[in-house]
Design an enzyme around this catalytic site. Structure first.
Site, mmCIF file in Angstrom:
data_model
loop_
_atom_site.group_PDB
_atom_site.id
_atom_site.type_symbol
_atom_site.label_atom_id
_atom_site.label_comp_id
_atom_site.label_asym_id
_atom_site.label_seq_id
_atom_site.Cartn_x
_atom_site.Cartn_y
_atom_site.Cartn_z
ATOM 1 N N GLY A 42 -25.320 3.870 21.328
ATOM 2 C CA GLY A 42 -25.131 3.887 22.776
ATOM 3 C C GLY A 42 -24.737 5.274 23.271
ATOM 4 O O GLY A 42 -24.490 6.197 22.484
ATOM 5 N N HIS A 43 -24.642 5.403 24.578
ATOM 6 C CA HIS A 43 -24.351 6.712 25.169
ATOM 7 C C HIS A 43 -22.962 7.212 24.783
ATOM 8 O O HIS A 43 -22.018 6.447 24.693
ATOM 9 C CB HIS A 43 -24.508 6.723 26.693
ATOM 10 C CG HIS A 43 -23.855 5.614 27.436
ATOM 11 N ND1 HIS A 43 -24.014 5.430 28.783
ATOM 12 C CD2 HIS A 43 -23.047 4.611 27.029
ATOM 13 C CE1 HIS A 43 -23.325 4.391 29.163
ATOM 14 N NE2 HIS A 43 -22.739 3.870 28.136
ATOM 15 N N ASN A 44 -22.894 8.524 24.578
ATOM 16 C CA ASN A 44 -21.627 9.213 24.328
ATOM 17 C C ASN A 44 -20.987 8.887 22.990
ATOM 18 O O ASN A 44 -19.810 9.215 22.766
ATOM 19 C CB ASN A 44 -20.623 8.952 25.460
ATOM 20 C CG ASN A 44 -21.099 9.537 26.780
ATOM 21 O OD1 ASN A 44 -21.948 8.962 27.447
ATOM 22 N ND2 ASN A 44 -20.582 10.701 27.148
#
Lengths: 317, 317, 317
Positions: free
Chosen positions: C230-232
């Protein structure tokens, strides 16, 4: 195809009395008077009695339940016969003739994109390189399709959608009929997928086309990466499905279904709208309530699952 | 490559007595007299004693078990040495010279398809746009390969197969040897994948090539979407594997293995034929019985798992 | 864009006093004096008090905590306002003008590869057919990118990396703000992904770009097939992640994290370095210890999980 021709091809007897033009196959419930259906299990005898199908593949024992006006095509193995019949209605894998695709104003089609015969792409659409759009596909306006995406023939994508790289829309559902020797005969998946407006699909998802009818991702639904949808699933409006969830065939989920990552949903279930599911849930039964939070495997309310885990932790002491 | 050259490149001592031409690397069991092998763990000393390998990477302590006629190449870290050796036998990522691919009659190769050097595609095959067929690949007759599929070099796909969009056949197995500093050295995966006849693979699957030898999906097996096969797995004939299952390396499964969605199978196991596994099972041990239904994590008979869940549910009351 | 222009576009009041040029959006912690941030939950009030942001979307009730020098942009629904604001800073999906990509010496770019505007590819790189490299991408030296890979715009791939077929680097993170009617407004993901040197990514993975900042796979990490980031997320150096694992957003994992197949890691966690996780673990909390082996769901030490399963097995007797 004439019903008599289909029957002959399958090695079944068919009285000329009920002969007519057949357009395809369908379930007992959805079959029209130009479609052929089948009875797989005695449990569906009620659907048989109420069917509008032109003809039905049915065992000798259950043939008495075939309604008037429907031809009984007697076979020992109705599901296997269905599998053989689906092949007769399967379209070409790819069309080599037919009208070129039509593309709307302001639409950007990148290098290496394939647009199938008879497809229609709306206005202000962006399609990135090496994406495959099959034959007879409809794509609405303002939609963004990233690179190396696949939209199989006869599928539809709405307006204002985003489809991320590598996602597959319209691959065959996982349907096979076993022979008595334990081999599998393919049930050609002659339905399609409809992605409604305002949907976002993550990267490397796989959404199977319906065996008959339509697999449907409804308006405003958001789907994360690597999610699998089996054939004939319906995901409700404004749902949000996190990464790596999987949906077995023919399950329907109501609007605003919220699901954490790596959930699984069994086939042929109905999930009421406005429910949430914690990550790793396995939905093992239909859910009639709404506005609840579920978790665990088998599925239970999430607060019960947390309580259960707390009790189990005590076993360790 | 001469054994002495390989040894020198790896910084190992090699008496000239046993020098010979080496064709590659292999396991102790499968190595021929022109291949080099390795002993990773004392547990495999029996295999060492019985090996036909030309030479073996082995620790000083275990060198006494190297059979006559096999050269002992002494190293502190045999597995790490193996990793370094695999690079010497890795083929080019892509060939830029060599004979063009040969394509059979009635075969349709769509736009943007890449056919590697020396590859052979059978008759009446359909390959949809932007699919990558690497070098020295064999594809049988009547097979359908959808768009954006990847078949890596040296792999084989049988006749009457269907491979759905985005699937990868022949990516590198997940093999690395750790250094003492906790870094990973790649073990080049010099084996291949063989997809036998009548196999269907769903969308966005990933089937890793073998480290040595072959990862094999046997005749008539059907695989759903997003399934992962590690290196050297063998899936038996007429098996059916539902979506998002994962198979760790070197596991073999007998014919007619039926598996629900999101199952996992640990590495180096043997599963007897004709077994079924409920969705989300984790196969944690080899299975010698047949015609049973399993489930749960750790694996047990499905009826036991259901009983266990019923008991756990009572804890909540 | 001027802050006053952004505010007007969003229908917010903005005193001219604090007006300035705004370069983008960011979290309270990371925002510079030319960026706008937001306060979603009262729990982050401390971050608000310490922020350097030029302005903050904040509810009336919490506006008093906005530090001097930061403009309070009052809104009933700060997170929803943020979502609308992200669109103003989203770059083009694809650039049609700009400098052609620059390619280093000895680099092989196969047929059908798309190289975006302003991208820079190092020396001795191999990129196989039909791979998409977006705009403004940086790729180091000696890297191998297999076919049908997707690297979205503004992402970076280091030197000596291997990316297997079908993998997606830089797809949008799964970020949406709900309206009061239960619809989702997209939070444009304006960050990127950085794949550091010596990383290997398996086939058909999906690595989401950051909403702000960077999703990072650190030096020497090895990732198997069908893994979702997922993001980050940040994955530590020299980690090894087996097939089908999934990482929810904003989680950071220390170096030498070793993970079996099909694990899940919840979002916003911190996992200390040098830990191992058995297959199918679900990391449900941050982990501060190192050099331990974990398993189960919820996460516990693997030896506890094994003990628990043994106790549960006794319930069956």
């Amino acid at each position: 195809m004439k019903l008599s021709v289909l029957a002959e091809r399958l090695g079944l007897e068919c009285t000329h009395e009920g002969d007519r033009e057949i357009s395809g196959l369908n379930s007992l419930k959805d079959a029209t008077s130009s479609e052929v259906s089948f009875l797989e299990k005695a449990a569906y005898v009620k659907d048989l009695a109420a069917t509008n199908a032109a003809a039905v593949f049915v065992s000798k024992e259950l043939a008495e339940h075939v309604p008037e006006g429907t031809v009984a095509l007697i076979t020992d193995q109705p599901y296997l016969t269905l599998a053989h019949a689906t092949k007769a209605f399967a379209p070409a894998v790819i069309e080599t003739a037919g009208p070129d695709a039509v593309v709307g104003e302001g639409t950007h089609i990148s290098a290496g994109v394939y647009l199938g015969k008879g497809s229609v792409v709306g206005s202000n659409v962006t399609i990135l390189p090496n994406t495959f759009i099959g034959d007879n596909v409809r794509i609405g306006d303002n939609t963004i399709i990233y690179a190396n995406v696949n939209v199989y023939r006869d599928c539809e994508v709405g307006s204002n959608c985003i489809i991320h790289a590598g996602t597959v829309v319209g691959s065959d559902g996982f349907g096979f009929a076993p022979t008595r020797l334990g081999e599998f005969v393919k049930i050609y998946q002659n339905g399609n997928v409809v992605i409604e407006d305002d949907v976002e699909l993550g990267a490397n998802c796989a959404i199977d086309r319906a065996v008959f009818g339509t697999t449907r991702i409804k308006k405003g639904a958001k789907v994360d990466n690597l999610v699998h949808f089996g054939h004939n699933v319906e995901l409700g409006e404004h749902s949000a499905i996190a990464g790596q969830c999987g949906f077995a065939g023919s399950t329907t989920l109501g609007r605003n279904t919220i699901m954490g990552g790596q959930c699984a949903v069994n086939g042929h279930l109905h999930v009421a709208p406005f429910n949430q599911f914690a990550g790793r849930s396995v939905v093992t039964k239909s859910i009639k309530e709404s506005k609840k939070v579920f978790g665990g495997f088998p599925i239970m309310e999430q607060k019960s699952w947390l309580k259960l885990q707390a009790k189990l932790a005590k076993l360790l002491k």
